[in-house]
Design a protein around this motif. Sequence first.
Motif, mmCIF file in Angstrom:
data_model
loop_
_atom_site.group_PDB
_atom_site.id
_atom_site.type_symbol
_atom_site.label_atom_id
_atom_site.label_comp_id
_atom_site.label_asym_id
_atom_site.label_seq_id
_atom_site.Cartn_x
_atom_site.Cartn_y
_atom_site.Cartn_z
ATOM 1 N N GLU A 160 50.366 23.562 18.737
ATOM 2 C CA GLU A 160 51.760 22.564 17.973
ATOM 3 C C GLU A 160 53.259 23.682 18.300
ATOM 4 O OE1 GLU A 160 50.280 23.915 14.242
ATOM 5 O OE2 GLU A 160 48.452 22.254 14.682
ATOM 6 N N GLY A 161 54.153 23.028 17.771
ATOM 7 C CA GLY A 161 55.269 24.137 17.891
ATOM 8 C C GLY A 161 56.654 23.898 18.403
ATOM 9 N N LEU A 162 57.599 24.217 19.210
ATOM 10 C CA LEU A 162 58.422 23.194 19.919
ATOM 11 C C LEU A 162 57.663 23.272 21.489
ATOM 12 C CD1 LEU A 162 61.517 25.663 19.145
ATOM 13 C CD2 LEU A 162 60.737 23.315 18.243
ATOM 14 N N LEU A 163 57.922 22.390 22.240
ATOM 15 C CA LEU A 163 57.343 21.923 22.742
ATOM 16 C C LEU A 163 58.740 22.417 24.598
ATOM 17 C CD1 LEU A 163 54.291 19.927 21.995
ATOM 18 C CD2 LEU A 163 54.496 22.342 21.808
ATOM 19 N N PHE A 164 57.955 22.483 25.788
ATOM 20 C CA PHE A 164 59.485 22.333 26.413
ATOM 21 C C PHE A 164 58.618 22.372 27.696
ATOM 22 C CE2 PHE A 164 61.237 24.832 23.258
ATOM 23 C CZ PHE A 164 62.578 24.235 23.045
ATOM 24 N N ILE A 165 59.474 21.537 29.125
ATOM 25 C CA ILE A 165 58.946 21.372 30.327
ATOM 26 C C ILE A 165 59.886 21.943 31.303
ATOM 27 C CG2 ILE A 165 59.414 19.003 30.391
ATOM 28 C CD1 ILE A 165 56.747 19.096 32.558
ATOM 29 N N ALA A 166 60.260 23.256 31.675
ATOM 30 C CA ALA A 166 61.456 23.435 32.910
ATOM 31 C C ALA A 166 61.049 22.603 34.362
ATOM 32 C CB ALA A 166 61.364 24.849 32.735
ATOM 33 N N HIS A 167 61.922 22.423 34.230
ATOM 34 C CA HIS A 167 61.760 21.328 36.102
ATOM 35 C C HIS A 167 63.384 20.988 36.771
ATOM 36 C CE1 HIS A 167 63.427 17.378 34.749
ATOM 37 N NE2 HIS A 167 62.826 17.217 34.169
ATOM 38 N N CYS A 168 63.401 20.932 37.306
ATOM 39 C CA CYS A 168 64.433 21.198 38.456
ATOM 40 C C CYS A 168 64.975 19.217 39.119
ATOM 41 C CB CYS A 168 64.740 21.629 39.864
ATOM 42 S SG CYS A 168 63.764 23.666 39.718
ATOM 43 N N GLU A 169 64.096 18.860 38.969
ATOM 44 C CA GLU A 169 64.715 17.609 38.840
ATOM 45 C C GLU A 169 66.565 16.851 38.501
ATOM 46 O OE1 GLU A 169 63.400 14.329 40.550
ATOM 47 O OE2 GLU A 169 61.617 16.029 41.669
ATOM 48 N N GLU A 215 68.156 13.814 32.921
ATOM 49 C CA GLU A 215 68.738 14.631 32.235
ATOM 50 C C GLU A 215 68.064 15.698 31.422
ATOM 51 O OE1 GLU A 215 70.359 13.343 27.768
ATOM 52 O OE2 GLU A 215 70.170 12.184 28.819
ATOM 53 N N LYS A 216 68.361 16.164 30.439
ATOM 54 C CA LYS A 216 67.889 18.026 30.531
ATOM 55 C C LYS A 216 68.658 18.833 29.485
ATOM 56 C CE LYS A 216 67.627 19.395 34.476
ATOM 57 N NZ LYS A 216 66.977 19.993 35.527
ATOM 58 N N LYS A 217 68.097 19.400 28.636
ATOM 59 C CA LYS A 217 68.498 20.371 28.056
ATOM 60 C C LYS A 217 68.720 21.814 28.069
ATOM 61 C CE LYS A 217 67.585 16.856 23.000
ATOM 62 N NZ LYS A 217 67.095 18.032 22.374
ATOM 63 N N GLU A 218 69.797 22.400 27.180
ATOM 64 C CA GLU A 218 69.647 23.952 27.620
ATOM 65 C C GLU A 218 68.652 24.547 27.736
ATOM 66 O OE1 GLU A 218 73.207 26.037 28.786
ATOM 67 O OE2 GLU A 218 74.523 24.232 28.425
ATOM 68 N N PHE A 219 67.700 25.190 27.551
ATOM 69 C CA PHE A 219 66.144 26.609 26.920
ATOM 70 C C PHE A 219 67.170 27.033 26.052
ATOM 71 C CE2 PHE A 219 62.953 29.281 26.887
ATOM 72 C CZ PHE A 219 62.193 28.677 26.102
ATOM 73 N N LYS A 220 67.334 28.022 25.958
ATOM 74 C CA LYS A 220 68.643 29.110 25.608
ATOM 75 C C LYS A 220 69.454 28.600 23.917
ATOM 76 C CE LYS A 220 72.726 29.461 28.516
ATOM 77 N NZ LYS A 220 73.786 30.270 28.626
ATOM 78 N N VAL A 224 64.049 20.764 30.030
ATOM 79 C CA VAL A 224 64.728 21.805 29.749
ATOM 80 C C VAL A 224 65.575 22.418 31.158
ATOM 81 C CG1 VAL A 224 64.141 22.635 27.128
ATOM 82 C CG2 VAL A 224 62.826 23.618 29.003
ATOM 83 N N SER A 225 66.156 23.269 31.299
ATOM 84 C CA SER A 225 66.843 24.179 32.699
ATOM 85 C C SER A 225 66.948 25.453 31.992
ATOM 86 C CB SER A 225 68.757 23.104 32.848
ATOM 87 O OG SER A 225 69.273 24.071 33.957
ATOM 88 N N LEU A 226 66.636 26.237 32.822
ATOM 89 C CA LEU A 226 67.247 28.034 32.952
ATOM 90 C C LEU A 226 68.071 27.944 33.380
ATOM 91 C CD1 LEU A 226 62.857 28.212 33.431
ATOM 92 C CD2 LEU A 226 63.756 28.163 31.055
ATOM 93 N N GLY A 227 69.099 27.506 33.363
ATOM 94 C CA GLY A 227 69.851 27.746 34.095
ATOM 95 C C GLY A 227 70.876 26.880 35.565
ATOM 96 N N LYS A 228 71.962 27.146 36.215
ATOM 97 C CA LYS A 228 71.889 26.612 37.532
ATOM 98 C C LYS A 228 71.011 27.289 38.845
ATOM 99 C CE LYS A 228 77.358 26.662 35.064
ATOM 100 N NZ LYS A 228 78.305 26.054 35.331
ATOM 101 N N SER A 229 71.593 28.083 38.816
ATOM 102 C CA SER A 229 70.165 28.223 40.315
ATOM 103 C C SER A 229 68.533 28.285 39.866
ATOM 104 C CB SER A 229 69.803 29.770 40.080
ATOM 105 O OG SER A 229 71.110 30.302 39.816
#
Length: 235
Positions: free
Chosen positions: A157-166, A169-174, A209-214
């Motif tokens: 439960e709660g907020l669910l995210f998957i971080a990937h590099c494709e 369209e992604k949101k910024e995790f922060k 989501v994205s964790l940043g540009k790098s």
Amino acid sequence: MQLFYSRDIDNNSSNYTFNVEESKHIVKVLRKKEGDILRITDGQGQLFEVQIAIADSKKCQVEIISCQKEHRPMHSLHIAVAPTKMNDRFEWFLEKATEIGIDEITPIICERSERKIIKPERLEKVIQSAMKQSLRTYLPKLNAPIPFKDFLTRPPEGLLFIAHCEKDEKKEFKRSIAPDKDITIMIGPEGDFSPNEIAKAREKQFVPVSLGKSRLRTETAAIVACTMVAMVNDW
């Protein structure tokens, strides 16, 4: 303050005896003596203050002076992460995530995973050591490895995210996290999640989501996510 860990200590007892390994460490390495004060946590939020009654290197016995319960944070962080090819990198992640603040870790085996077997006993010791070093009283839960598809059958439960590099369209995790919210984020292997895995996660309401540009290594990405959550909540 130096912190010791024992899951067996009981606040209903008046004394406690350390096992042989901890007794030797306390008496031989740290040179603690009878009358010295120690602090112990059970990993469930209880902090005990104890006094050494018998400084025996094989059976160090202490008397319990006091016990207090520390409150859990309002939020929880669960990171489901693919084990890294080099085991020492995964151990580094566990150590630093415990120091920063994490509640649960699930190793997930993905289509592109390079490591599918881990040694939980060694990893548990890494987590325990990091908890003691950072003076935390809650021990993060390390789950058994699980296939990615099986993890999706019982999403938390709660907020669910998957971080990937494709380049989807992604949101910024922060910018997607908020204080006092339970969060689960999935971090893939060095080769990233497959398009099929990303699609399956989206079907289960995981937000990309994205964790940043790098482009980050697996263990670095997991630490960045951990730090972002801590900054919103604890720091």
